[in-house]
Every structure is written in C-alpha cells, then in structure tokens.
Motif scaffolding. Structure first.
Motif, PDB file in Angstrom:
ATOM      1  N   THR A 254       0.730  -1.447  -0.042  1.00  0.00           N
ATOM      2  CA  THR A 254      -0.128  -0.024   0.037  1.00  0.00           C
ATOM      3  C   THR A 254       0.895   1.045   0.065  1.00  0.00           C
ATOM      4  O   THR A 254       2.232   1.214   0.123  1.00  0.00           O
ATOM      5  CB  THR A 254      -0.903  -0.051   1.118  1.00  0.00           C
ATOM      6  OG1 THR A 254      -0.038   0.097   2.407  1.00  0.00           O
ATOM      7  CG2 THR A 254      -1.861  -1.113   1.246  1.00  0.00           C
ATOM      8  N   THR A 255       0.378   2.356  -0.224  1.00  0.00           N
ATOM      9  CA  THR A 255       0.743   3.571  -0.148  1.00  0.00           C
ATOM     10  C   THR A 255       2.203   3.871  -1.002  1.00  0.00           C
ATOM     11  O   THR A 255       3.427   3.925  -0.606  1.00  0.00           O
ATOM     12  CB  THR A 255       1.355   3.958   1.427  1.00  0.00           C
ATOM     13  OG1 THR A 255       0.339   3.645   2.308  1.00  0.00           O
ATOM     14  CG2 THR A 255       1.562   5.519   1.404  1.00  0.00           C
ATOM     15  N   ILE A 256       1.807   3.218  -2.021  1.00  0.00           N
ATOM     16  CA  ILE A 256       3.084   3.150  -3.215  1.00  0.00           C
ATOM     17  C   ILE A 256       3.362   4.456  -3.794  1.00  0.00           C
ATOM     18  O   ILE A 256       2.354   5.284  -4.182  1.00  0.00           O
ATOM     19  CB  ILE A 256       2.558   1.984  -4.328  1.00  0.00           C
ATOM     20  CG1 ILE A 256       2.344   0.737  -3.637  1.00  0.00           C
ATOM     21  CG2 ILE A 256       3.722   2.118  -5.318  1.00  0.00           C
ATOM     22  CD1 ILE A 256       1.715  -0.252  -4.470  1.00  0.00           C
ATOM     23  N   THR A 257       4.576   4.836  -3.586  1.00  0.00           N
ATOM     24  CA  THR A 257       5.099   6.239  -4.285  1.00  0.00           C
ATOM     25  C   THR A 257       6.124   5.800  -5.239  1.00  0.00           C
ATOM     26  O   THR A 257       6.243   4.438  -5.942  1.00  0.00           O
ATOM     27  CB  THR A 257       5.557   7.106  -3.335  1.00  0.00           C
ATOM     28  OG1 THR A 257       6.779   6.599  -2.939  1.00  0.00           O
ATOM     29  CG2 THR A 257       4.867   7.361  -2.185  1.00  0.00           C
ATOM     30  N   ASN A 258       6.822   6.741  -6.060  1.00  0.00           N
ATOM     31  CA  ASN A 258       7.869   6.537  -6.885  1.00  0.00           C
ATOM     32  C   ASN A 258       8.947   5.774  -6.327  1.00  0.00           C
ATOM     33  O   ASN A 258       9.772   5.103  -7.058  1.00  0.00           O
ATOM     34  CB  ASN A 258       8.449   7.614  -7.588  1.00  0.00           C
ATOM     35  CG  ASN A 258       8.702   8.846  -6.676  1.00  0.00           C
ATOM     36  OD1 ASN A 258       8.043   8.884  -5.771  1.00  0.00           O
ATOM     37  ND2 ASN A 258       9.805   9.393  -7.338  1.00  0.00           N
ATOM     38  N   THR A 259       9.340   5.848  -4.911  1.00  0.00           N
ATOM     39  CA  THR A 259      10.440   5.275  -4.216  1.00  0.00           C
ATOM     40  C   THR A 259      10.325   4.597  -3.130  1.00  0.00           C
ATOM     41  O   THR A 259      11.047   4.040  -2.487  1.00  0.00           O
ATOM     42  CB  THR A 259      11.595   6.566  -4.115  1.00  0.00           C
ATOM     43  OG1 THR A 259      11.098   7.614  -3.237  1.00  0.00           O
ATOM     44  CG2 THR A 259      11.873   7.184  -5.211  1.00  0.00           C
ATOM     45  N   THR A 260       8.868   4.652  -2.585  1.00  0.00           N
ATOM     46  CA  THR A 260       8.579   3.845  -1.381  1.00  0.00           C
ATOM     47  C   THR A 260       7.414   3.025  -1.482  1.00  0.00           C
ATOM     48  O   THR A 260       6.516   3.198  -2.514  1.00  0.00           O
ATOM     49  CB  THR A 260       8.524   4.973  -0.234  1.00  0.00           C
ATOM     50  OG1 THR A 260       7.352   5.544  -0.574  1.00  0.00           O
ATOM     51  CG2 THR A 260       9.746   5.720  -0.080  1.00  0.00           C
ATOM     52  N   ALA A 261       7.266   2.100  -0.781  1.00  0.00           N
ATOM     53  CA  ALA A 261       6.063   1.321  -0.377  1.00  0.00           C
ATOM     54  C   ALA A 261       5.701   0.640   0.916  1.00  0.00           C
ATOM     55  O   ALA A 261       6.818   1.080   1.661  1.00  0.00           O
ATOM     56  CB  ALA A 261       5.867   0.220  -1.447  1.00  0.00           C
TER      57      ALA A 261
END
Length: 822
Positions: free
Chosen positions: A646-653
């Motif tokens: 969840t909460t997936i970004t371009n550099t984190t999850a």
C-alpha cells in the motif's frame, strides 16, 4: 570522503560546474598554478574527464534524470546497508564482463589504435579492478586497495551470435568527436545490458574521455568514450596518461563512482559517497609520493591522490577502495542496474565454441543438527547443455563432486538442495556445481555450522574434578583379565541422548587390535550394565596416537543413543594377547566418586568398592566423558503470510506480514524482503521489524521509479528462515501525480528579469523544500521547511541563463526550468 549526504541536492545537476573541457575552466590553487605552468612548458596536458559536463548536459535536457540519480543513490545506500553478509563473503563468484571496443574515426585513429593496444587495455582493466596494480599506496594501508571482483574479456560473440574478436572498426571522415555522442551514432552500441561498450576515437585537445552514469540509463549511449592517444600502451604518446588508467577511471563512472574530490570547486563540501576516501579540496594533477595534504585534509595520511577516481598521472594511480567496491557490486546484484550482465551472458564464449557453465551458490538456511538447505543459480550454460547441477559439501574447504553431492536437476536457473545426514555442531563448506560437455564449474563457497553438540541442553561436566596426580591411577586388563570398565550415570533421565564420548587413555599397545566404547542400560543383574544401546570401535593405534599427543580420544556414534533412565558408559578392552589399553582413573574420599564399575573375566560386573567380593575397595571414577543432552523439541520454521503493498510512491511502499506460528522456536527476526526478481531472499534487500509472532508493518524505501517489485514477508527462528506468499507492486512515475503537482504549484513569471514567485497552493501548510541550481548544477538557493503560500526569490545578482527549480513536497517532487533575461 567523510561528508556523506545521500540526497545532497547540490548534486542536482552537477556540483560546482567544473567540466574540465577547457583548461581555463579549472579552479587552481597557487601551488597548482605553478605545476600547470610547468606542464604547459613541458607540453604535458592535464587530465580532462568530460563525464560531469556530459551529465549536466543530459540532466538539463531531461530533468527527470535528476530524480533518477537521487533514487539510484538511495537504492545503492539501502542495498549496501542490507547486504553486509554478502559483501563480507570473500568467496563470491567473480563477474566477467564482455567488452566490445569500437575504434571509430579516420585512418590516423585506426592505425594508432591497433589490436595490440586493445588487448593491452583489457589486461590493464583486469589488473586495476582486481586490486593488483603495483603502484604505491604511499601512507595508506594496503587493505584500501580493493579487489572489485570484476574481470573483463574481449567479446567472442556478437549479439546476433556470430563470431567476433571484440574489436569493431568503423572508418569515418570525422576527424574530431566530442561529448555530443556522434561517435555512438557512427558505431551503434552492442546490447548494453550484456556488453560494456568502449568507443575509441579522437576527442580533440580538450578531453581524455567521458562516460555515462548508470542512473542515466543502461541504453544505447551507456559506456565510455576514450581518446585514442590515452588508450592502451603500445606507441602511446599521451604522457603522463600513457598507462591505460583513463579507461579505468571512466569505467569507474559507468559503475557509479564519482570523482574523489566531490566536484565541489574546492569548497570541501562535496561527496563521492564513500567514507574511506579522505575529503579532498580539488582534482590532483601531480605525481606525488608520500603524504600529501590539502585544505580539506590537513593531517596524515593526507589525500588519496593515487585513487583511480582522481586526476593524477597514470604512474601514480593505484586503487579503488572497499567503499568504491561495494558501490560497484550493488550494480551487479539482483535488482541492480547491471544484474543482466550476470545472467546467461555468452559474450565471452565463441559461437560453436563452448565453456564450462557459470554458477553461484546460495547461502545456507534452515540449519538444524543434521540438515540444512542450500542451492545455486546456473546463470550461463557455457554454450552447452547443463546435464547435471547441484551442491557438493564437506568439512574441508573447496569441496568438489568427489565429496558428498546432492543432485538438483539439469539446465540453467535457480535450484534448491537439501543437505541431510550432517553431524551436529560441525562446520561444513558448500559449493554449487554445474556440468556440461566441457567439464564441471563451481560456484562461490559458503559455510555454515550445524546446531547441537555442546550447545545449551547438553551436559559437558561429566569430568573428573580432583585433577591431582597423586589421586590418579591406571586401570586396564591387569593380571585378572578384566573385560570392560565403565562409569555409572545415575542422574541421566528418560529422553536424554548421548552421541559423543571422550575417554582419557594413558597407554595403548597393539597395531591391529581395538577397543570398543559403549553405552549400556542399567538393566543388568543388580542394576549393573545391561543391553548395549550404542557403541563404536576405535583402533589401538588411534588411541596410542592420542596418548602420545596427550589428548582425549573422542568418538561420535552414528546416531544418538536415547536413554530411558540411568546408564553406563565405558570401554570393552582388547582381549588379544599382547594388546593393552589403559584408562586413567581417579579416587576420592567423597561418595560422589563411587561410580566406577568393571566386568571381570567371568562376565559379571562389580563396583570398585563392592564389599561382597574381592574388589579394589576404593571409591573411583574413570576418565570417561559422555556428553549427555536433554530431550530436544523439534523446531520447524515459522508460518507467516505477506500483506499487500500500500501507499506506493515512486521510491517507497508499505508492506508487512503476519507470523501465525513460531514453529516451536522463538522468532528472532522478521520483516519483508524485496527485489526485481521473483522469490526475493533475506540475503538481499530487506527490512527488520521486531521479533515474535503477530502482525507487523514494513516501510520499503530506496525503490526505483516505475519499476515492478516482488516482495515476501520472512521470519527466522532456530530452524531457519521461512517466507510468506509473494506479492508484487509497481512504483509510480517520478513525483506522484506530477500533473497534480504542476497544477497545485505555480512558478512565475517565466522568463523573468528579477523576481521569481512560487505559489505553493495547498502545500503552504506542509514542509516544502526548494532548491535552485544554475545550468552547471551550482546550488544558488536552498530554502527548507517553507510554510508560506507564496515565496519570492530575487535573481538580480544572477547571470542571464537557464535555472532549475526543484520543489520537494510530501506528495512528490517536480522540477521546472526558468529563464532569466535582464
């Protein structure tokens, strides 16, 4: 360099703006000005690397590469942090990289860059990257000269499978090339995911070479361009850069290494992301010896002027450091930008010709008293079918297929092997192997130690305690013809086990005779030794050797003896005439020593102080030492599941898991492991999120933009590491919802003659950071933790030209270009 700032945005484009494309662009100290003047007089050029100028040009044309580079650094830092066990393994397989050398240009270039110079340069690269360059390390420790575990070969096979000598000659009418990549158009790159491309051409008088960083893409422009005059050895007129170090330096950039001084224009604030390279003020051009200091490092051992990522003369260059080595290795690991070069790469194998396979060994896991799991990965078949693969293991180093083997199928790819029948508390060495028609190849060696033996739950105190020689005496066959001697262990209980027994002999005679060390029940007459529960025979010659070496004779039963209560442990003596074995014994006035028994020639057992027979009449204990272990509870690996990302970004999850069972043993570590290949392992990138059972949450960082990842929860106990179900997710593009950020954040006017305004809109209540850089990457403005809706920046004192404004928000980052025209 001691200043490590992973996301230092002074690198936003190129710190300091020094490209070294022109001699007048170099900032020189007075001391260096004198040296330059001497060099000019002697017609000796300065080393000029165009890599940073090239990087600035790339990022100016495509600002998304800036974020890509920052993401790349974060991935590298996290990978190094999470893979120390792998990095510290000195038995890793060496990666061999196929190289194609494109010799491009007029007849002058073709005649100068002869085949001999090409092969010389490959030899130089292999020497330098293996840490075998013999140039001095001056005052620095020799362990700062690292073996990067990389080697290079001239390609023997083209991407289309046809034969080659690794040299691609392209004659053109272009007399001089530059950093505009025209040379790569005239001689297109071979597949950069499988080959290192080196273009050799005439770069004029302003450059020795330039390279492309991996963060800019493993694409048709990835590789290095080298001036022909600084390539190889034979006939070189490129003094003082005539020993091939220019190519070593530029390939270092291809492998994510920065200049050792941090390209900060002498401010001592830059970084090369390596803690073992001293802070350095500027590029070094001098042929120093001994300790040399500068404004950034003023004490011994001084600056590392001999490092390949400096600008020193070739005769001075000597090393890559361990920190530089691990940055390189991060590229070739699973998930790394150059991992594909390690996978079934036949570039070094001629077509129709074959070689042995390439294979790596998997770290051991699920280790118990008698079992373990390992395996391997056959990454290349050598051009011939892999007919056998598996692991071989032994208690000595570098096992081969002549040792114990576990076969695990055929072909390339990963495999798992289960090792059984191991001995407790024993160190084993393991290597994967793969066989084709050319022979058998072995992977890197891994080692592990089985559990058990003298670990918790095993009593090793069954030893004599007086230790005083006048209490000791010899006990053997004697003139009565005794058959056996034993100690009684009254405190042993049902379920305990014995597998290892030591005996202190003090004398042994006989070349072919034997003695038998045994465990008996106490079910004989009057509680004497009864049934033999386990035994092992040892030769008198072995006992004699131990006696001469003053060591205890130890035996290991083929399987543990499980006790049902009190027991006897002792020795059946040799009966052949002339054969003798004598055991150390001890006497004491304390009743606790009344444990020694002996079997008389009639077959009956008696204590040493039995009052009813003609016994010795003493309380004694024999030098017999069983290791008695408590019952062990069978522990299995934990059971767990993986939660969705969840909460997936371009550099984190965000991910996590749930340990639903500890398998009977304490869960000592848990978390999530991830990578760009299926079935990631804890030996790769992973988080650590506490211990025990239950749910947990893991934050995955340092991810790469727009990339698909595989993740699994893991949990570890004494039985090994277990994994949950595999999940997959894909990171977003640079700056989440860039369109939304563009709409929310306004920068105006553009162009401007003085003030530039940034309207942060809804982000005015957030912690927003703004960085402004000129076209050469020099940091002009840093404004952090802004909480105003509109911020103003004055460019009155700045030159006309192009500037970059980088805005970092909790929802992502955007980069915008503005023009200043006054």
């Amino acid at each position: 360099m001691r200043k490590i700032l992973l996301l230092l945005l002074a690198w936003f484009v190129v710190s300091g703006g020094i490209s070294y494309a022109q001699r007048t662009a170099v900032k020189l100290t007075p001391q260096k000005q004198n040296k330059v003047a001497q060099d000019i007089t002697q017609n000796a050029p300065l080393r000029k690397c165009g890599t940073m100028e090239y990087l600035a040009k790339q990022e100016a044309e495509n600002p998304s590469l800036i974020q890509s580079r920052l993401d790349f650094e974060e991935f590298t830092e996290n990978w190094i942090k999470n893979n120390q066990e792998y990095l510290n393994n000195e038995n890793k397989a060496v990666v061999t990289i196929p190289v194609v050398v494109h010799v491009v240009g007029t007849a002058t270039v073709q005649n100068f860059a002869i085949d001999a110079r090409v092969t010389e340069q490959i030899t130089i690269l292999n020497t330098d990257y293996a840490g075998q360059n013999t140039h001095s390390m001056a005052s620095f420790a020799t362990n700062l000269k690292a073996n990067t575990e990389l080697q290079f070969c001239l390609a023997q096979r083209k991407p289309d499978g046809t034969a080659t000598n690794g040299i691609n000659r392209v004659t053109t009418t272009t007399s001089t090339y530059s950093t505009n990549n025209l040379v790569k158009t005239h001689a297109p790159a071979w597949d950069p995911t499988k080959y290192m491309n080196i273009w050799v051409c005439n770069l004029g008088t302003s450059l020795c070479g330039y390279a492309q960083f991996p963060s800019s893409g493993i694409n048709s422009t990835y590789g290095v361009v080298i001036h022909y005059n600084y390539f190889g050895l034979t006939g070189s007129t490129g003094y003082p850069y005539n020993l091939g170090a220019t190519t070593t330096h530029e390939i270092g950039h291809c492998f994510n290494l920065y200049h050792i001084w941090g390209d900060d224009g002498g401010s001592c604030s830059g970084t090369d992301y390596c803690t073992d390279t001293p802070n350095q003020a500027d590029a070094n051009y001098d042929q120093w010896t001994g300790v040399h200091t500068d404004a950034c490092t003023t004490t011994s051992p001084g600056i590392m002027y001999m490092n390949f990522m400096d600008y020193s003369p070739d005769i001075t260059m000597s090393n890559f450091t361990p920190n530089q080595k691990v940055r390189i290795q991060a590229l070739f690991a699973s998930g790394g930008a150059l991992y594909s070069m390690t996978q079934n790469n036949l570039g070094c194998v001629p077509p129709g010709g074959t070689s042995v396979p390439t294979v790596t060994t998997t770290a051991a896991s699920a280790i118990t008293n008698t079992t373990a799991t390992s395996g391997g990965n056959v990454t290349a078949d050598g051009g011939a079918t892999v007919t056998a693969r598996g692991i071989c293991f032994a208690t000595t180093q570098n096992p081969t297929t002549s040792n114990t083997v576990v076969n695990s199928g055929t072909g390339t790819g990963t495999f798992t092997s289960n090792l059984t029948g191991l001995t407790l508390a024993t160190t084993y060495y393991v290597r994967a192997f793969a066989t084709n028609t050319n022979g058998t190849a072995y992977g890197n060696q891994v080692t592990f130690t089985t559990t058990g033996g003298t670990t918790t739950g095993c009593d090793t105190t069954n030893l004599m305690t007086s230790g005083l020689p006048w209490y000791s005496f010899a006990c053997g066959n004697n003139s009565y013809g005794d058959l056996a001697k034993a100690n009684y262990y009254a405190s042993s209980t049902s379920g305990q086990t014995i597998q290892d027994i030591g005996v202190d002999f003090i004398y042994a005679v006989g070349t072919t005779g034997t003695a038998t060390i045994s465990v008996w029940s106490n079910a004989g007459a009057n509680g004497s030794p009864g049934t033999v529960l386990g035994s092992k025979t040892v030769t008198l010659s072995t006992i004699s050797t131990d006696v001469n070496n003053a060591t205890t004779t130890w035996i290991h039963l083929s399987s543990p003896v499980t006790l049902s209560g009190p027991c006897y442990v002792g020795v059946t003596l040799p009966t052949v005439a002339g054969d003798t074995a004598v055991i150390l014994a001890d006497t004491s006035a304390t009743f606790s020593y009344n444990v020694a028994w002996e079997q008389w020639d009639g077959g009956l057992w008696y204590t040493f102080n039995d009052p009813n027979v003609d016994s010795w009449g003493i309380a004694a204990a024999l030098g017999i030492y069983p290791i008695i272990c408590d019952p062990t509870t069978t522990v299995t690996v934990p059971t767990l599941t993986t939660s969705a990302a969840t909460t997936i970004t371009n550099t984190t999850a965000t991910c996590g898991g749930n340990v639903t069972s500890d398998g009977g043993g304490t869960v000592t570590a848990r978390g999530v492991c991830w990578g760009t290949s299926t079935n990631p392992l804890v030996t790769g990138l992973h988080t650590t999120n506490g211990t025990g059972t239950g749910t947990f949450t893991s934050n995955l960082t340092g991810l790469t933009t727009n990339t698909t990842y595989f993740a699994r929860a893991y949990a570890t106990n004494s039985a090994g590491t277990a994994y949950g179900n595999q999940i997959t997710f894909t990171t977003t593009s640079v700056g989440i919802d860039v369109t939304g950020l563009d709409q929310a954040i306004k920068i105006y006017p553009n162009p401007s003659s003085s003030n530039v305004y940034i309207n942060l809109g809804k982000y005015s209540i957030e912690n927003v950071n703004v960085y402004v850089y000129d076209a050469l990457g020099k940091e002009i403005i840093v404004d952090k933790k802004i909480n105003s809706e509109i911020v103003t920046y004055n460019f009155t004192n700045q030159s006309n030209g192009l500037y970059f404004i980088y805005v970092s928000t909790p929802d992502g980052n955007i980069v915008k270009k503005i023009s200043i025209n006054k």
